[in-house]
Design an enzyme around this catalytic site. Structure first.
Site, short mmCIF file in Angstrom:
data_model
loop_
_atom_site.label_atom_id
_atom_site.label_comp_id
_atom_site.label_asym_id
_atom_site.label_seq_id
_atom_site.Cartn_x
_atom_site.Cartn_y
_atom_site.Cartn_z
N ASP A 1 37.77 31.52 33.57
CA ASP A 1 37.71 33.20 33.78
C ASP A 1 37.01 33.51 35.08
O ASP A 1 35.94 32.61 35.50
CB ASP A 1 36.97 33.96 32.57
N HIS B 1 43.06 33.29 41.82
CA HIS B 1 44.03 32.60 41.12
C HIS B 1 44.45 31.40 41.73
O HIS B 1 44.47 30.19 41.19
CB HIS B 1 45.29 33.39 40.59
N SER C 1 46.73 34.90 28.66
CA SER C 1 46.84 35.23 27.37
C SER C 1 47.60 36.20 26.79
O SER C 1 48.67 36.84 27.74
CB SER C 1 45.44 35.97 27.01
N ARG D 1 48.26 43.35 32.87
CA ARG D 1 47.96 43.52 34.14
C ARG D 1 49.11 44.08 35.06
O ARG D 1 50.28 44.03 34.57
CB ARG D 1 47.56 42.23 34.51
N LEU E 1 44.94 11.33 28.58
CA LEU E 1 44.17 12.79 28.25
C LEU E 1 45.21 13.58 27.70
O LEU E 1 46.72 13.30 28.50
CB LEU E 1 43.59 13.14 29.48
N ARG F 1 32.20 36.13 24.94
CA ARG F 1 33.38 36.57 24.11
C ARG F 1 34.15 35.60 24.11
O ARG F 1 34.66 34.67 25.16
CB ARG F 1 33.98 37.65 24.22
#
Ligand code: IPE
Ligand code: IPE
Ligand code: MG
Length: 257
Positions: A31, A48, A76, A82, A142, A205
């Site tokens: 974020d 971004h 999300s 947006r 990974l 959050r």
């Protein structure tokens, strides 16, 4: 191929981390891209773009450390609210990332995977996702899991529908539904739960991320924005994690494993 130049345990020790106390699976809420850009008088989009660079850096560092899984919250199911130009930019960036990183992902023996709903994503993004999944499916390093158009509540709805359909077909008795049934029906079925949840940009959050899976994850929040997140900050989070005592509701479970 930086990731294979060092033995992961030797590398972890060399940066002051106890290899025996590393998490198996880290989930990150990336974020603060917009705020990072705004603080510098730049358009949000630059945040971004710079955030994509952090993805590259942190993925490589997780490989070096020999971690099992890195799950990154990229978009999300609520982010569609947006403005369209921002969504369009994010889709273009995602496609560019999937293409540009393909060779590096292969070189680092990464198994690439995604969680989230496919519906709503542009066909050209889905095609690049599918190609990365296909090319890396047998890799053993990974697991890099991107949460794209992901929402935990949507995931739970999809899981409940899938389980109900099995009951309907007579394949499953309602009484036989247990935690493993639900875990297995989530998009993350078969993956270990995150041990450590990192959030950048300071919000306290979870924003609809992996609600079931983070039940006993250790939480680590930094005020730093995602574009400024680097290997040193990841090490800070890992050092903190290593000091945590995970009890899972019991007593004296000992330090994090
Ligand atoms: C995270 O950064 C990236 C996405 C959610 C796609 P934000 O875009 O949420 O940045 P802030 O929170 O507005 O600073
Ligand atoms: C969470 O960040 C989603 C991603 C990082 C992709 P948001 O910026 O969407 O979260 P809120 O709106 O601040 O809760
Ligand atoms: Mg945000």
């Amino acid at each position: 191929m930086t990731s294979t130049m060092h033995d992961p345990r030797t590398y972890a020790s060399s940066v002051g981390l106890d290899p025996a106390r590393l998490p198996r699976h880290i989930a990150i809420i990336m974020d603060g891209n917009g705020r990072w850009a705004e603080r510098q008088g730049k358009p949000r989009m630059e945040g971004h773009a710079r955030g994509a660079h952090s993805v590259d850096v942190i993925t490589e560092e997780c490989c070096r450390l020999g971690l099992g899984q890195l799950t990154l919250y990229c978009l999300s199911s609520e982010n569609w609210k947006r403005p369209k130009p921002e969504i369009d930019f994010l889709m273009a960036l995602l496609k560019e990332y999937l293409l540009a990183e393909r060779q590096k992902i292969l070189d680092q023996n990464i198994r690439f995977t995604v969680i989230g709903r496919r519906a709503g994503l542009p066909a050209e993004v889905l095609a690049e996702i599918d190609e990365n999944v296909r090319l890396t499916q047998h890799n053993t390093g990974l697991t890099l899991c991107l949460a794209i158009n992901y929402g935990s509540r949507a995931e739970i709805v999809d899981a409940v529908q899938a389980i109900a359909a099995r009951v309907n077909r007579g394949e499953l008795e309602p009484d036989a539904i247990d935690e493993a049934t639900i875990s297995g029906a989530l998009y993350t079925g078969g993956m270990p739960d995150p041990d450590l949840l990192v959030r950048t940009a300071g919000e306290m959050r979870v924003s609809n991320y992996l609600l079931w899976q983070i039940s006993y994850a250790e939480l680590w929040v930094t005020p730093k924005f995602w574009p400024e997140f680097d290997a040193a900050l990841l090490h800070d989070a890992l050092r903190d994690y290593a000091r945590r005592e995970r009890r899972f509701g019991g007593l004296n479970a000992g330090p994090a494993t």
